[in-house]
Scaffold this active site. Structure first.
Site, PDB file in Angstrom:
ATOM      1  N   TRP A  61      62.749  -1.556  66.133  1.00  0.00           N
ATOM      2  CA  TRP A  61      62.449  -0.175  65.459  1.00  0.00           C
ATOM      3  C   TRP A  61      62.016  -0.365  64.144  1.00  0.00           C
ATOM      4  O   TRP A  61      61.864  -1.224  63.590  1.00  0.00           O
ATOM      5  CB  TRP A  61      63.668   0.915  65.356  1.00  0.00           C
ATOM      6  N   HIS A  69      50.784  15.544  54.787  1.00  0.00           N
ATOM      7  CA  HIS A  69      49.511  15.782  54.915  1.00  0.00           C
ATOM      8  C   HIS A  69      48.705  14.419  55.034  1.00  0.00           C
ATOM      9  O   HIS A  69      47.636  14.282  54.781  1.00  0.00           O
ATOM     10  CB  HIS A  69      48.956  16.762  53.837  1.00  0.00           C
ATOM     11  N   HIS A  73      46.950  16.251  60.823  1.00  0.00           N
ATOM     12  CA  HIS A  73      48.091  17.042  60.301  1.00  0.00           C
ATOM     13  C   HIS A  73      47.805  18.732  60.210  1.00  0.00           C
ATOM     14  O   HIS A  73      46.889  19.020  60.410  1.00  0.00           O
ATOM     15  CB  HIS A  73      48.736  16.627  59.085  1.00  0.00           C
ATOM     16  N   ASP A  75      48.721  22.278  58.258  1.00  0.00           N
ATOM     17  CA  ASP A  75      49.099  22.846  57.096  1.00  0.00           C
ATOM     18  C   ASP A  75      49.830  24.191  57.363  1.00  0.00           C
ATOM     19  O   ASP A  75      49.319  25.074  58.130  1.00  0.00           O
ATOM     20  CB  ASP A  75      47.859  23.238  56.222  1.00  0.00           C
ATOM     21  N   HIS A  79      51.787  25.563  51.799  1.00  0.00           N
ATOM     22  CA  HIS A  79      51.147  24.479  51.085  1.00  0.00           C
ATOM     23  C   HIS A  79      50.298  25.136  50.045  1.00  0.00           C
ATOM     24  O   HIS A  79      50.042  24.049  49.280  1.00  0.00           O
ATOM     25  CB  HIS A  79      50.082  23.914  52.604  1.00  0.00           C
ATOM     26  N   HIS A 207      41.662  26.913  52.176  1.00  0.00           N
ATOM     27  CA  HIS A 207      43.216  26.823  51.912  1.00  0.00           C
ATOM     28  C   HIS A 207      43.779  28.157  51.104  1.00  0.00           C
ATOM     29  O   HIS A 207      44.740  28.532  51.710  1.00  0.00           O
ATOM     30  CB  HIS A 207      43.430  25.352  50.956  1.00  0.00           C
TER      31      HIS A 207
END
Length: 257
Positions: A61, A69, A73, A75, A79, A207
């Site tokens: 492991w 991010h 990914h 958002d 954010h 954004h």
């Protein structure tokens, strides 16, 4: 059969294909670079804990670390400053049905191949709709640029004045939100905004407007050239991070063959 049983059967026979829209997480995958006065996005790191040895004789492991991010990914509204007060604005609070929904793909690959700063404008969207029909409400809108075929320095495309990559104009993203009420917006670049997005008003309009309206973002997508303009269903479920502003994730699309 029920609808779900029929879907499972179609996936098993290949009538419905699953397309992986996700880049592999590794330490070399580029991350966004901000001006040096700001904090920076951490790259993916993986540390071996044991490998069937004295540290753990029957198991292997790793410990991993990265930014919320990094890589392909999601958002969440929290954010961005415009979405900080949006209800259910972090990844652990978003209703799970928001993670599965229809997607349309606006092909901007030709324009992006000729101009690294290619802009998604209302005019580009209107021309797409003239051919494919009006974008349905509550859809994911994915901007195909084939940017995901780039790697290394070419992916960020940094110049003396910063990164150069395609993205939406303020008017383009506002049109998708205000006139089409989309669920979210996805790109093949390192952000939902153009590389030179800081020069728009407001800065980084994708954004700002997306998250202020409670919408979602997907970045660093891959294989958008394998999706049809309409008809795909997207599965994009971020990790359930308490108060998380985003998350790396595996983005899958279901497509009728």
């Amino acid at each position: 059969m029920s609808k779900l049983e029929a879907l499972a059967a179609d996936i098993a026979t290949g009538a419905v294909q699953i397309v992986d829209l996700t880049h592999t997480l590794d330490p070399d995958f580029p991350v966004i670079i901000l001006p040096p006065e700001f904090g920076q996005c951490a790259r993916f790191r993986m540390e071996e804990v044991s490998a069937y040895d004295h540290r753990g004789p029957a198991w292997k492991w790793h410990n991993i670390s990265m930014s919320e991010h990094t890589g392909t990914h999601f958002d969440a509204p929290s954010h961005w400053i415009s979405g900080r007060d949006v209800p259910n604005g972090s990844v652990d609070e978003i209703p799970v049905d928001a993670f599965v929904g229809p997607a349309v793909v606006i092909d901007c690959s030709e324009g992006a191949s000729q101009d690294a700063d290619f802009e998604l404008t209302p005019d580009v969207i209107n021309k797409w709709e003239a051919e494919h029909g009006e974008i349905p409400a509550d859809s994911w809108v994915l901007m195909r640029t084939d940017w995901s075929k780039r790697s290394g320095e070419a992916y960020l495309n940094m110049h003396e004045d910063g990164p150069h990559s395609p993205g939406p104009t303020p008017e383009g993203i506002r049109f998708l939100i205000d006139e089409r009420n989309i669920r979210g917006f996805g790109t093949e670049t390192v952000g939902t905004d153009a590389g030179q997005g800081s020069h728009y008003t407001p800065p980084y309009p994708a954004h700002y407007f997306l998250h202020g309206a409670g919408k979602y973002g997907l970045q660093c997508l891959a294989n958008l050239d394998q999706l049809p303009a309409t008809g795909a269903v997207l599965l994009a479920a971020p990790l359930k991070i308490k108060n998380g502003t985003g998350s790396p994730l595996r983005v899958l699309a279901m497509v009728t063959k």
